[in-house]
Motif scaffolding. Structure first.
Motif, PDB file in Angstrom:
ATOM      1  N   LEU A  88       0.827  -1.201   0.000  1.00  0.00           N
ATOM      2  CA  LEU A  88       0.000   0.000   0.000  1.00  0.00           C
ATOM      3  C   LEU A  88       0.864   1.255   0.000  1.00  0.00           C
ATOM      4  N   ILE A  89       0.350   2.310  -0.657  1.00  0.00           N
ATOM      5  CA  ILE A  89       1.051   3.592  -0.718  1.00  0.00           C
ATOM      6  C   ILE A  89       0.251   4.660   0.018  1.00  0.00           C
ATOM      7  N   TYR A  90       0.904   5.299   0.980  1.00  0.00           N
ATOM      8  CA  TYR A  90       0.397   6.526   1.568  1.00  0.00           C
ATOM      9  C   TYR A  90       1.354   7.656   1.203  1.00  0.00           C
ATOM     10  N   HIS A  91       0.887   8.883   1.403  1.00  0.00           N
ATOM     11  CA  HIS A  91       1.749  10.047   1.187  1.00  0.00           C
ATOM     12  C   HIS A  91       1.733  10.914   2.447  1.00  0.00           C
ATOM     13  N   GLY A  92       0.982  12.018   2.404  1.00  0.00           N
ATOM     14  CA  GLY A  92       0.926  12.907   3.543  1.00  0.00           C
ATOM     15  C   GLY A  92      -0.194  12.571   4.512  1.00  0.00           C
ATOM     16  N   VAL A  93      -0.018  13.020   5.766  1.00  0.00           N
ATOM     17  CA  VAL A  93      -1.028  12.844   6.814  1.00  0.00           C
ATOM     18  C   VAL A  93      -1.281  14.214   7.439  1.00  0.00           C
ATOM     19  N   ASP A  94      -2.563  14.565   7.604  1.00  0.00           N
ATOM     20  CA  ASP A  94      -2.895  15.811   8.289  1.00  0.00           C
ATOM     21  C   ASP A  94      -3.893  15.534   9.408  1.00  0.00           C
ATOM     22  N   HIS A  95      -4.391  16.576  10.031  1.00  0.00           N
ATOM     23  CA  HIS A  95      -5.300  16.406  11.167  1.00  0.00           C
ATOM     24  C   HIS A  95      -6.739  16.154  10.740  1.00  0.00           C
ATOM     25  N   SER A 109       3.485  31.688  -7.524  1.00  0.00           N
ATOM     26  CA  SER A 109       3.540  32.414  -6.256  1.00  0.00           C
ATOM     27  C   SER A 109       3.947  31.510  -5.095  1.00  0.00           C
ATOM     28  N   ASN A 110       4.681  32.080  -4.139  1.00  0.00           N
ATOM     29  CA  ASN A 110       5.011  31.349  -2.916  1.00  0.00           C
ATOM     30  C   ASN A 110       4.356  31.989  -1.694  1.00  0.00           C
ATOM     31  N   LEU A 111       3.268  32.712  -1.904  1.00  0.00           N
ATOM     32  CA  LEU A 111       2.569  33.379  -0.815  1.00  0.00           C
ATOM     33  C   LEU A 111       2.010  32.397   0.205  1.00  0.00           C
ATOM     34  N   PHE A 112       1.799  31.162  -0.205  1.00  0.00           N
ATOM     35  CA  PHE A 112       1.282  30.161   0.730  1.00  0.00           C
ATOM     36  C   PHE A 112       2.228  29.953   1.911  1.00  0.00           C
ATOM     37  N   ARG A 113       3.506  30.237   1.714  1.00  0.00           N
ATOM     38  CA  ARG A 113       4.485  30.074   2.798  1.00  0.00           C
ATOM     39  C   ARG A 113       4.209  31.029   3.966  1.00  0.00           C
ATOM     40  N   GLN A 114       3.471  32.088   3.717  1.00  0.00           N
ATOM     41  CA  GLN A 114       3.210  33.079   4.759  1.00  0.00           C
ATOM     42  C   GLN A 114       2.038  32.686   5.654  1.00  0.00           C
ATOM     43  N   ASN A 115       1.337  31.605   5.312  1.00  0.00           N
ATOM     44  CA  ASN A 115       0.190  31.164   6.099  1.00  0.00           C
ATOM     45  C   ASN A 115       0.471  29.784   6.683  1.00  0.00           C
ATOM     46  N   PRO A 116       0.596  29.681   8.011  1.00  0.00           N
ATOM     47  CA  PRO A 116       0.944  28.395   8.637  1.00  0.00           C
ATOM     48  C   PRO A 116      -0.039  27.262   8.349  1.00  0.00           C
ATOM     49  N   LYS A 117      -1.264  27.573   7.942  1.00  0.00           N
ATOM     50  CA  LYS A 117      -2.235  26.500   7.689  1.00  0.00           C
ATOM     51  C   LYS A 117      -1.821  25.623   6.518  1.00  0.00           C
ATOM     52  N   TYR A 118      -0.920  26.120   5.674  1.00  0.00           N
ATOM     53  CA  TYR A 118      -0.456  25.332   4.532  1.00  0.00           C
ATOM     54  C   TYR A 118       0.793  24.512   4.846  1.00  0.00           C
ATOM     55  N   ASP A 119       1.439  24.792   5.979  1.00  0.00           N
ATOM     56  CA  ASP A 119       2.734  24.160   6.277  1.00  0.00           C
ATOM     57  C   ASP A 119       2.655  22.637   6.231  1.00  0.00           C
ATOM     58  N   MET A 120       1.561  22.093   6.734  1.00  0.00           N
ATOM     59  CA  MET A 120       1.380  20.639   6.789  1.00  0.00           C
ATOM     60  C   MET A 120       1.500  19.988   5.416  1.00  0.00           C
ATOM     61  N   TYR A 121       1.194  20.741   4.360  1.00  0.00           N
ATOM     62  CA  TYR A 121       1.059  20.167   3.027  1.00  0.00           C
ATOM     63  C   TYR A 121       2.301  20.322   2.156  1.00  0.00           C
ATOM     64  N   TRP A 122       3.380  20.860   2.741  1.00  0.00           N
ATOM     65  CA  TRP A 122       4.597  20.940   1.941  1.00  0.00           C
ATOM     66  C   TRP A 122       5.890  20.750   2.742  1.00  0.00           C
ATOM     67  N   ASN A 123       5.844  20.920   4.076  1.00  0.00           N
ATOM     68  CA  ASN A 123       7.076  20.791   4.861  1.00  0.00           C
ATOM     69  C   ASN A 123       7.649  19.378   4.774  1.00  0.00           C
TER      70      ASN A 123
END
Length: 327
Positions: A38-45, A192-206
């Motif tokens: 099985l393949i998983y990728h990212g996990v969030d809340h 654009s890299n403006l998403f970096r300024q909003n912590p709510k996106y951090d989960m999806y790229w860090n």
């Protein structure tokens, strides 16, 4: 493109299967035979699908792993690939791709709570000075980008969910898949890299850094493998670029975890028969696809198929799809 009628039919079929397989007994699941990786990728809340369909919420991951642990046999990927397990029950191995920080922070504690082994396939792009995968930059930066972009002399127009090349109507993501990392660098400069300024996106790229990766590798349940250096599509770039990418990834990962890297999961599931040979010569004893791409792959003991999970169906339906190997 799927028609409206086709979508209605598919959703109706999935709904029926959701209901039907949810009613199956524990005895039914325990008596199944066969196996799957099985393949998983990212996990969030929360299990958000707003940015891509590769993420799973902690609650759903916990439910799936509890189900698998109760009804099936779960073994390490190496044991699965070498047939080192009993074959009287359905058997699975768990893998995670891309090397997200949330794999360490959210997925590992759940795996440890059930004592489930897993293999994590990690990119080494941070060794090149990048802290994000090109595809995540494209997905997350889309909403903040202008209506039209010019990249390397090619013009891309914004659509509903992605950019399309004006001359060819090919999506920017598919154009990137067919290009080397130099083009992807230009794409990331244009998006654009403006998403970096909003912590709510951090989960999806860090991504995990070197220290994080050492912590993950220290778990006795964890095996680390390569997911390439730049997350290039190996089936689309030339052989010299593939060789360089594989060398850099192997050297970087072995230097951090101080263990031999023997496993490779192809980024985006992209490879060809020559790439299999190149990877074997580099010391990648076990190679993982998403879906076999070539007729000879099924009989090739160097490469193995994997099964991706579907976030739009219920657990019983998902389990049956895993057993059948298709949706």
């Amino acid at each position: 493109m799927e028609s409206t009628l086709g979508k209605v039919f598919r959703r109706t079929k999935w709904l029926w299967r959701d209901l039907y397989f949810s009613s199956k007994s524990s005895e039914y699941w325990r008596h199944q035979k066969g196996g799957a990786i099985l393949i998983y990728h990212g996990v969030d809340h929360i299990g958000s699908l707003a940015h891509n369909t590769r993420f799973i919420g902690m609650k759903d991951l916990n439910k799936q792993l509890a189900f698998f642990k109760k009804h099936w046999q779960i073994v390490s990927l190496k044991d699965y690939l070498t047939n080192n397990y009993r074959n009287d029950r359905f058997t699975i191995a768990i893998t995670f791709d891309d090397g997200y920080l949330n794999n360490l922070e959210l997925a590992l504690p759940i795996l440890e709570s059930y004592e489930i082994p897993a293999s994590f396939f990690v990119t080494s792009i941070q060794s090149e000075g990048y802290d994000i995968l090109w595809s995540d930059h494209l997905d997350l930066g889309f909403q903040f980008s202008p209506e039209q972009l010019e990249i390397d002399g090619r013009v891309f127009q914004k659509g509903k969910r992605e950019f399309f090349e004006v001359d060819t109507n090919v999506s920017l993501k598919n154009v990137c898949r067919s290009e080397n990392f130099e083009f992807k660098q230009k794409m990331m400069a244009a998006i654009s890299n403006l998403f970096r300024q909003n912590p709510k996106y951090d989960m999806y790229w860090n991504l995990m850094n070197d220290t994080d990766l050492k912590r993950l590798a220290a778990s006795p349940l964890v095996t680390i493998g390569s997911h390439g250096n730049f997350h290039n599509n190996y089936g689309e770039i030339n052989e010299s670029e593939v060789l360089s990418d594989l060398k850099k990834s192997k050297h970087y990962l072995e230097g951090i975890i101080d263990k031999k890297i023997e496993m490779l999961a192809y980024p985006d599931g992209s490879y060809n028969r020559n790439v299999i040979d190149v990877a074997e010569k580099m010391g990648y004893q076990f190679q993982l696809a998403v879906d076999y791409l070539h007729r000879n792959d099924i009989n090739d003991q160097r490469i193995f198929n994997r099964f991706g999970l579907n976030p739009f169906i219920k657990l019983g339906h998902q389990a049956e799809s895993i057993i059948r190997g298709k949706y």
